[in-house]
Design a protein around this motif. Structure first.
Motif, PDB file in Angstrom:
ATOM      1  N   SER A   1      -6.665  -0.068 -10.364  1.00 58.16           N
ATOM      2  CA  SER A   1      -5.796  -1.239 -10.518  1.00 58.16           C
ATOM      3  C   SER A   1      -5.630  -1.981  -9.201  1.00 58.16           C
ATOM      4  N   ALA A   2      -5.730  -3.298  -9.246  1.00 59.94           N
ATOM      5  CA  ALA A   2      -5.527  -4.121  -8.047  1.00 59.94           C
ATOM      6  C   ALA A   2      -4.054  -4.232  -7.692  1.00 59.94           C
ATOM      7  N   ASN A   3      -3.185  -3.930  -8.636  1.00 58.57           N
ATOM      8  CA  ASN A   3      -1.737  -4.033  -8.434  1.00 58.57           C
ATOM      9  C   ASN A   3      -1.162  -2.648  -8.169  1.00 58.57           C
ATOM     10  N   PHE A   4      -0.715  -2.407  -6.936  1.00 58.81           N
ATOM     11  CA  PHE A   4      -0.149  -1.108  -6.580  1.00 58.81           C
ATOM     12  C   PHE A   4       1.313  -0.996  -7.010  1.00 58.81           C
ATOM     13  N   GLY A   5       1.952  -2.111  -7.295  1.00 56.73           N
ATOM     14  CA  GLY A   5       3.356  -2.101  -7.708  1.00 56.73           C
ATOM     15  C   GLY A   5       3.475  -2.276  -9.207  1.00 56.73           C
ATOM     16  N   GLY A   6       4.591  -2.921  -9.612  1.00 60.98           N
ATOM     17  CA  GLY A   6       4.733  -3.321 -10.998  1.00 60.98           C
ATOM     18  C   GLY A   6       5.267  -2.272 -11.945  1.00 60.98           C
ATOM     19  N   ILE A   7       5.595  -1.074 -11.481  1.00 56.15           N
ATOM     20  CA  ILE A   7       6.107  -0.043 -12.371  1.00 56.15           C
ATOM     21  C   ILE A   7       7.627  -0.159 -12.486  1.00 56.15           C
ATOM     22  N   ARG A   8       8.315  -0.270 -11.382  1.00 60.34           N
ATOM     23  CA  ARG A   8       9.758  -0.494 -11.375  1.00 60.34           C
ATOM     24  C   ARG A   8      10.032  -1.927 -10.906  1.00 60.34           C
ATOM     25  N   TRP A   9      11.200  -2.425 -11.200  1.00 56.25           N
ATOM     26  CA  TRP A   9      11.505  -3.836 -10.957  1.00 56.25           C
ATOM     27  C   TRP A   9      11.376  -4.231  -9.486  1.00 56.25           C
ATOM     28  N   HIS A  10      11.634  -3.280  -8.589  1.00 57.27           N
ATOM     29  CA  HIS A  10      11.613  -3.592  -7.157  1.00 57.27           C
ATOM     30  C   HIS A  10      10.239  -3.393  -6.525  1.00 57.27           C
ATOM     31  N   GLU A  11       9.265  -2.945  -7.301  1.00 56.37           N
ATOM     32  CA  GLU A  11       7.932  -2.669  -6.755  1.00 56.37           C
ATOM     33  C   GLU A  11       7.046  -3.915  -6.872  1.00 56.37           C
ATOM     34  N   ILE A  12       7.068  -4.718  -5.826  1.00 57.16           N
ATOM     35  CA  ILE A  12       6.267  -5.946  -5.788  1.00 57.16           C
ATOM     36  C   ILE A  12       5.186  -5.781  -4.726  1.00 57.16           C
ATOM     37  N   ASP A  13       3.949  -5.873  -5.141  1.00 56.06           N
ATOM     38  CA  ASP A  13       2.806  -5.709  -4.248  1.00 56.06           C
ATOM     39  C   ASP A  13       2.392  -7.082  -3.705  1.00 56.06           C
ATOM     40  N   PRO A  14       2.702  -7.387  -2.432  1.00 60.97           N
ATOM     41  CA  PRO A  14       2.365  -8.703  -1.875  1.00 60.97           C
ATOM     42  C   PRO A  14       0.868  -8.997  -1.890  1.00 60.97           C
ATOM     43  N   THR A  15       0.058  -7.967  -1.631  1.00 59.05           N
ATOM     44  CA  THR A  15      -1.391  -8.190  -1.611  1.00 59.05           C
ATOM     45  C   THR A  15      -1.903  -8.595  -2.987  1.00 59.05           C
ATOM     46  N   TYR A  16      -1.311  -8.034  -4.029  1.00 60.94           N
ATOM     47  CA  TYR A  16      -1.731  -8.385  -5.389  1.00 60.94           C
ATOM     48  C   TYR A  16      -1.450  -9.854  -5.687  1.00 60.94           C
ATOM     49  N   GLN A  17      -0.382 -10.395  -5.117  1.00 63.65           N
ATOM     50  CA  GLN A  17      -0.082 -11.819  -5.324  1.00 63.65           C
ATOM     51  C   GLN A  17      -1.188 -12.680  -4.697  1.00 63.65           C
ATOM     52  N   VAL A  18      -1.674 -12.248  -3.526  1.00 63.22           N
ATOM     53  CA  VAL A  18      -2.782 -12.952  -2.877  1.00 63.22           C
ATOM     54  C   VAL A  18      -4.052 -12.832  -3.724  1.00 63.22           C
ATOM     55  N   ILE A  19      -4.285 -11.627  -4.264  1.00 61.42           N
ATOM     56  CA  ILE A  19      -5.458 -11.396  -5.101  1.00 61.42           C
ATOM     57  C   ILE A  19      -5.441 -12.308  -6.315  1.00 61.42           C
ATOM     58  N   LYS A  20      -4.266 -12.488  -6.926  1.00 61.77           N
ATOM     59  CA  LYS A  20      -4.161 -13.358  -8.101  1.00 61.77           C
ATOM     60  C   LYS A  20      -4.487 -14.812  -7.756  1.00 61.77           C
TER      61      LYS A  20
ATOM     62  N   GLU B   1       0.804  -1.222   0.000  1.00 64.30           N
ATOM     63  CA  GLU B   1       0.000   0.000   0.000  1.00 64.30           C
ATOM     64  C   GLU B   1       0.838   1.273   0.000  1.00 64.30           C
ATOM     65  N   SER B   2       2.116   1.171   0.359  1.00 66.58           N
ATOM     66  CA  SER B   2       2.940   2.380   0.355  1.00 66.58           C
ATOM     67  C   SER B   2       3.378   2.784  -1.049  1.00 66.58           C
ATOM     68  N   TYR B   3       3.030   1.981  -2.065  1.00 65.33           N
ATOM     69  CA  TYR B   3       3.217   2.434  -3.454  1.00 65.33           C
ATOM     70  C   TYR B   3       2.045   3.369  -3.790  1.00 65.33           C
ATOM     71  N   HIS B   4       1.998   4.451  -3.053  1.00 61.52           N
ATOM     72  CA  HIS B   4       0.809   5.306  -3.023  1.00 61.52           C
ATOM     73  C   HIS B   4       0.679   6.164  -4.277  1.00 61.52           C
ATOM     74  N   ASN B   5       1.817   6.579  -4.824  1.00 60.58           N
ATOM     75  CA  ASN B   5       1.772   7.363  -6.058  1.00 60.58           C
ATOM     76  C   ASN B   5       1.244   6.508  -7.211  1.00 60.58           C
ATOM     77  N   ASN B   6       1.686   5.264  -7.283  1.00 61.03           N
ATOM     78  CA  ASN B   6       1.168   4.338  -8.300  1.00 61.03           C
ATOM     79  C   ASN B   6      -0.338   4.180  -8.152  1.00 61.03           C
ATOM     80  N   HIS B   7      -0.777   4.040  -6.911  1.00 56.07           N
ATOM     81  CA  HIS B   7      -2.193   3.816  -6.622  1.00 56.07           C
ATOM     82  C   HIS B   7      -3.041   5.021  -7.005  1.00 56.07           C
ATOM     83  N   HIS B   8      -2.527   6.223  -6.748  1.00 53.09           N
ATOM     84  CA  HIS B   8      -3.296   7.415  -7.091  1.00 53.09           C
ATOM     85  C   HIS B   8      -3.349   7.637  -8.601  1.00 53.09           C
TER      86      HIS B   8
END
Length: 223
Positions: free
Chosen positions: A179-198, A167-174
């Motif tokens: 999008s259910a995936n808050f990460g995924g823009i840069r290589w190190h941005e992995i959203d753990p909750t999105y993995q659960v959602i998948k 959730e701290s990928y807040h700029n991506n989220h805004h």
């Protein structure tokens, strides 16, 4: 998700949040308002319009409570489709419920706390929701980096986020609020909750809806 699964998740929210239970309806509506009014005077929580973190969190608490208690009637665009189980919310947000969970926490510490200083962690159990809210709604609008130039102060607070479960990928989220995936823009941005959602989607417990691809060109410019 279907209505039966929706109620199951309502109960799981109470089970896992315990004394920190937040009404999915109250929080969901307030979160939509935050995105619609981000960093304006109508924003339920904005560091831009609140002098201190304490003022912001008290304002957030007041607005959330008014929504959950139906003292505030928001516009239909904020309530449409948001899960609402009033009877369960009333039970889960009640003082008997919170006292029950408090007794559970104290019992766990009484059995497993082998050092006196471990008891100092107990207040964190009771304050986990406001602590989480303060980190995201205050610090993630003040500190960190930006992938996108958006019309608010949102930032990605942590480059690798396992503490806030993505959730701290807040700029991506805004930038991509649907999008259910808050990460995924840069290589190190992995959203753990999105993995659960998948996983939930793969087992057909929930259904993911496709959204438009992110404009990566704007990311390169911001970087």
């Amino acid at each position: 998700m279907n209505k039966t699964t929706e109620k199951i998740f309502y109960m799981l929210t109470w089970f896992f949040q315990g004394s920190n239970y937040l009404s999915p309806y109250g929080y969901g509506v307030m979160h939509r308002m935050h995105h619609a009014y981000a960093d304006t005077e109508n924003d339920p929580h904005s560091p831009k319009y609140d002098e201190t973190i304490w003022n912001m969190m008290w304002k957030t608490k007041t607005i959330y409570s008014d929504i959950a208690n139906k003292k505030m009637i928001p516009d239909a665009r904020f309530t449409e489709g948001v899960p609402n189980w009033e009877a369960f919310d009333k039970f889960a947000r009640s003082w008997p419920s919170r006292i029950f969970w408090g007794a559970v926490y104290i019992s766990v510490y009484a059995v497993f706390a082998t050092q006196w200083w471990l008891w100092l962690l107990l207040p964190l159990q009771f304050l986990m929701s406001p602590i989480h809210g303060a980190i995201i709604n205050w610090f993630a609008h003040k500190y960190g980096y930006r992938n996108f130039e958006v019309g608010d102060t949102s930032r990605n607070f942590l480059p690798t986020d396992f503490l806030m479960m993505g959730e701290s990928y807040h700029n991506n989220h805004h930038k991509n609020g649907s999008s259910a995936n808050f990460g995924g823009i840069r290589w190190h941005e992995i959203d753990p909750t999105y993995q659960v959602i998948k996983i939930l989607n793969a087992f057909k417990i929930i259904k993911l809806v496709k959204h438009k691809e992110i404009n990566l060109e704007s990311v390169k410019k911001a970087a």
